[in-house]
Design a protein around this motif. Structure first.
Motif, PDB file in Angstrom:
ATOM      1  N   GLU A  69      -4.675   0.757  -1.561  1.00 16.79           N
ATOM      2  CA  GLU A  69      -5.065  -0.596  -1.956  1.00 16.79           C
ATOM      3  C   GLU A  69      -3.862  -1.493  -2.229  1.00 16.79           C
ATOM      4  O   GLU A  69      -2.769  -1.017  -2.534  1.00 16.79           O
ATOM      5  CB  GLU A  69      -5.944  -0.538  -3.221  1.00 16.79           C
ATOM      6  CG  GLU A  69      -7.273   0.168  -2.991  1.00 16.79           C
ATOM      7  CD  GLU A  69      -8.166   0.115  -4.216  1.00 16.79           C
ATOM      8  OE1 GLU A  69      -8.234   1.123  -4.936  1.00 16.79           O
ATOM      9  OE2 GLU A  69      -8.793  -0.950  -4.464  1.00 16.79           O
ATOM     10  N   THR A  70      -4.096  -2.792  -2.119  1.00 17.46           N
ATOM     11  CA  THR A  70      -3.084  -3.783  -2.503  1.00 17.46           C
ATOM     12  C   THR A  70      -3.793  -4.910  -3.271  1.00 17.46           C
ATOM     13  O   THR A  70      -5.019  -4.979  -3.278  1.00 17.46           O
ATOM     14  CB  THR A  70      -2.401  -4.439  -1.271  1.00 17.46           C
ATOM     15  OG1 THR A  70      -3.365  -5.259  -0.594  1.00 17.46           O
ATOM     16  CG2 THR A  70      -1.847  -3.401  -0.309  1.00 17.46           C
ATOM     17  N   HIS A  75      -9.983  -9.250  -1.412  1.00 13.35           N
ATOM     18  CA  HIS A  75     -10.969  -9.281  -0.326  1.00 13.35           C
ATOM     19  C   HIS A  75     -12.252  -8.526  -0.713  1.00 13.35           C
ATOM     20  O   HIS A  75     -13.365  -9.063  -0.578  1.00 13.35           O
ATOM     21  CB  HIS A  75     -10.336  -8.665   0.929  1.00 13.35           C
ATOM     22  CG  HIS A  75     -11.301  -8.168   1.944  1.00 13.35           C
ATOM     23  ND1 HIS A  75     -12.279  -8.970   2.509  1.00 13.35           N
ATOM     24  CD2 HIS A  75     -11.458  -6.947   2.502  1.00 13.35           C
ATOM     25  CE1 HIS A  75     -12.986  -8.264   3.378  1.00 13.35           C
ATOM     26  NE2 HIS A  75     -12.516  -7.027   3.385  1.00 13.35           N
ATOM     27  N   VAL A  76     -12.100  -7.304  -1.202  1.00 17.38           N
ATOM     28  CA  VAL A  76     -13.291  -6.482  -1.481  1.00 17.38           C
ATOM     29  C   VAL A  76     -14.097  -7.053  -2.649  1.00 17.38           C
ATOM     30  O   VAL A  76     -15.324  -7.091  -2.607  1.00 17.38           O
ATOM     31  CB  VAL A  76     -12.875  -5.007  -1.729  1.00 17.38           C
ATOM     32  CG1 VAL A  76     -14.047  -4.188  -2.246  1.00 17.38           C
ATOM     33  CG2 VAL A  76     -12.351  -4.397  -0.433  1.00 17.38           C
ATOM     34  N   PRO A  82       0.829  -1.221   0.000  1.00 19.66           N
ATOM     35  CA  PRO A  82       0.000   0.000   0.000  1.00 19.66           C
ATOM     36  C   PRO A  82       0.859   1.265   0.000  1.00 19.66           C
ATOM     37  O   PRO A  82       0.613   2.184   0.773  1.00 19.66           O
ATOM     38  CB  PRO A  82      -0.804  -0.132   1.301  1.00 19.66           C
ATOM     39  CG  PRO A  82       0.051  -0.955   2.198  1.00 19.66           C
ATOM     40  CD  PRO A  82       0.929  -1.829   1.343  1.00 19.66           C
ATOM     41  N   HIS A  98     -11.670   1.878  -2.396  1.00 14.86           N
ATOM     42  CA  HIS A  98     -11.415   0.627  -3.129  1.00 14.86           C
ATOM     43  C   HIS A  98     -11.671   0.788  -4.623  1.00 14.86           C
ATOM     44  O   HIS A  98     -12.258  -0.081  -5.277  1.00 14.86           O
ATOM     45  CB  HIS A  98     -12.238  -0.529  -2.530  1.00 14.86           C
ATOM     46  CG  HIS A  98     -11.858  -0.806  -1.106  1.00 14.86           C
ATOM     47  ND1 HIS A  98     -10.680  -1.422  -0.758  1.00 14.86           N
ATOM     48  CD2 HIS A  98     -12.463  -0.473   0.059  1.00 14.86           C
ATOM     49  CE1 HIS A  98     -10.586  -1.488   0.556  1.00 14.86           C
ATOM     50  NE2 HIS A  98     -11.646  -0.901   1.085  1.00 14.86           N
ATOM     51  N   ASP A 143      -4.086  -7.827  -2.284  1.00 15.13           N
ATOM     52  CA  ASP A 143      -4.897  -8.589  -1.325  1.00 15.13           C
ATOM     53  C   ASP A 143      -6.136  -7.849  -0.848  1.00 15.13           C
ATOM     54  O   ASP A 143      -7.164  -8.482  -0.605  1.00 15.13           O
ATOM     55  CB  ASP A 143      -4.033  -9.012  -0.129  1.00 15.13           C
ATOM     56  CG  ASP A 143      -3.049 -10.107  -0.518  1.00 15.13           C
ATOM     57  OD1 ASP A 143      -3.478 -11.092  -1.142  1.00 15.13           O
ATOM     58  OD2 ASP A 143      -1.845  -9.966  -0.209  1.00 15.13           O
ATOM     59  N   THR A 144      -6.075  -6.518  -0.695  1.00 19.02           N
ATOM     60  CA  THR A 144      -7.305  -5.811  -0.288  1.00 19.02           C
ATOM     61  C   THR A 144      -8.326  -5.890  -1.425  1.00 19.02           C
ATOM     62  O   THR A 144      -9.520  -6.022  -1.185  1.00 19.02           O
ATOM     63  CB  THR A 144      -7.072  -4.323   0.089  1.00 19.02           C
ATOM     64  OG1 THR A 144      -6.677  -3.576  -1.067  1.00 19.02           O
ATOM     65  CG2 THR A 144      -6.031  -4.184   1.197  1.00 19.02           C
TER      66      THR A 144
END
Ligand code: OSB
Ligand code: MG
Length: 380
Positions: free
Chosen positions: A58-59, A65-66, A53, A96, A61-62
């Motif tokens: 954001e990454t 997830h989202v 990040p 996001h 992985d985020t």
């Protein structure tokens, strides 16, 4: 457009060489690809989040997830008339933007295919040839940077952007400017400076730069307005601008004179188109930024760049600068004039190499509309 299935996958791709910015170095990319099937057609999108990040919040992985826990479950089985309805459907999700963009852009690709038009035309684009520039990572010393610039100019690129950070700025830009007094040259600091550095940043005025991208804090439009009042070089905002409201605030505050639009950072084609339109009406030129995308994200960048507000060369360059083998066919190529031809076939206009994508995939999530329950015979 009935959303019949959504596939989210993570692919791993290795850049030909490491790319260094003020916030870190990357070579191994973890990219999320989205495939949405609607009315029998596959649309593709890419999530342009970084592995850490450090550029924005954001990454990879985020976004996983989202998309997995919020976006895909709420979209599957829904019917949309147009891809542009997607942002309203997701209005409950704050931020996001890159996660949303991956899905929205896949819908745009599908819609363009269903209407049998190239995506750039569906978006309202008019430029059939896109001006291409390059973004060069930070180098060990000025001489090796000059060598790189020489090579890129041979490739025809119309503008050279140099990544800078404190300690790797003035001498590097000076060396390139001395060797090439007339080229279109700009710098990108990715938020590495503060208002305490005004005197230092002002020294860059002598190089006649096209622009200085995001010198100050990633979320501070106001500080950029303070800096812009004290330097001649035009400021370009990147990290600060996530939507058209931000762009309008920055323009009104005179915090910048140009904006780098990235599809992921602004949440997809619908908002990107709105932003370039708002900027064009106010006489603010915009250009298309890059996030070291695979061919799928690159194809979306090309489609967006055909909109008439994109009047400066973007960071959209040839596939071969990044990858040994790209995931699309044909790969993105740049003409000797430093341009990219807008594709003629429907949708993003490049076909996805499914076998290669399959081989690069390390994980995958799928959502499918439940099949209509069969009518059971009463007696068996
Ligand atoms: O600030 O434009 C940026 C790459 C990763 C994160 C941020 C940026 C960049 C680039 C690369 O400049 C542009 C490209 O894709 O070539
Ligand atoms: Mg930038």
């Amino acid at each position: 457009m009935k959303i019949e299935s959504i596939a989210l996958r993570e692919i791993h791709m290795r850049l030909k060489s490491p790319f260094e910015t003020s916030f870190g170095t990357v070579q191994n990319r973890r990219i999320l690809l989205v495939e949405v099937v609607t009315d029998g057609v596959s649309g593709w999108g890419e999530v342009t989040a970084g592995e850490t990040p450090a550029y924005n919040a954001e990454t990879t992985d985020t976004a996983w997830h989202v998309i997995s826990d919020f976006i895909a479950p709420s979209l599957i089985g829904k019917s949309l008339t147009e891809a542009s309805e997607f942002p309203e459907l997701m209005s409950q999700i704050r931020g996001h933007e890159m996660a949303k963009s991956g899905i929205e852009n896949a819908l745009w690709d599908a819609e363009a295919q269903l209407k049998s038009v190239p995506l750039w035309k569906l978006l309202g684009g008019t430029l059939e040839e896109i001006a291409s520039g390059v973004s060069l990572g930070i180098r060990e010393n000025p001489q090796s940077l000059v060598k790189r610039v020489t090579e890129e100019l041979r490739g025809g690129y119309q503008r050279i952007k140099l990544k800078i950070k404190p300690g790797k700025d003035y001498e590097f830009v000076a060396a390139v400017r001395k060797e090439f007094p007339d080229i279109r040259l700009s710098v990108d600091a990715n938020s590495a400076y503060s208002l305490d550095d005004v005197t230092h940043l002002k020294r860059l005025d002598e190089f006649g730069l096209l622009m200085m991208e995001q010198p100050l804090n990633w979320d501070d439009i106001y500080a950029h307005s303070k800096l812009q009042a004290q330097i001649e070089t035009a400021i370009c905002l990147d990290e600060c601008i996530h939507n058209t409201r931000h762009a309008l605030a920055a323009i009104e505050l005179r915090a910048c004179r140009t904006i780098n639009i990235k599809l992921g950072r602004v949440s997809g084609h619908t908002e990107a188109r709105r932003m370039q339109d708002a900027c064009r009406k106010r006489g603010v030129p915009v250009w298309c930024g890059g996030m070291l995308e695979s061919g799928i994200g690159r194809a979306h960048n090309i489609a967006m760049s055909a909109l008439s507000g994109f009047s400066l060369p973007g960071d959209v360059s040839a596939s071969q600068r990044y990858w040994n083998e790209d995931v699309i066919e044909p790969e993105v190529e740049v003409t000797s004039r430093g341009t990219i031809q807008a594709p003629k076939t429907p949708g993003i206009g490049y076909s996805v190499k499914r076998d290669l994508v399959e081989r690069l995939t390390v994980r995958r999530n799928d959502w499918v509309v439940p099949a209509r329950r069969e009518l059971r015979p009463l007696y068996t």
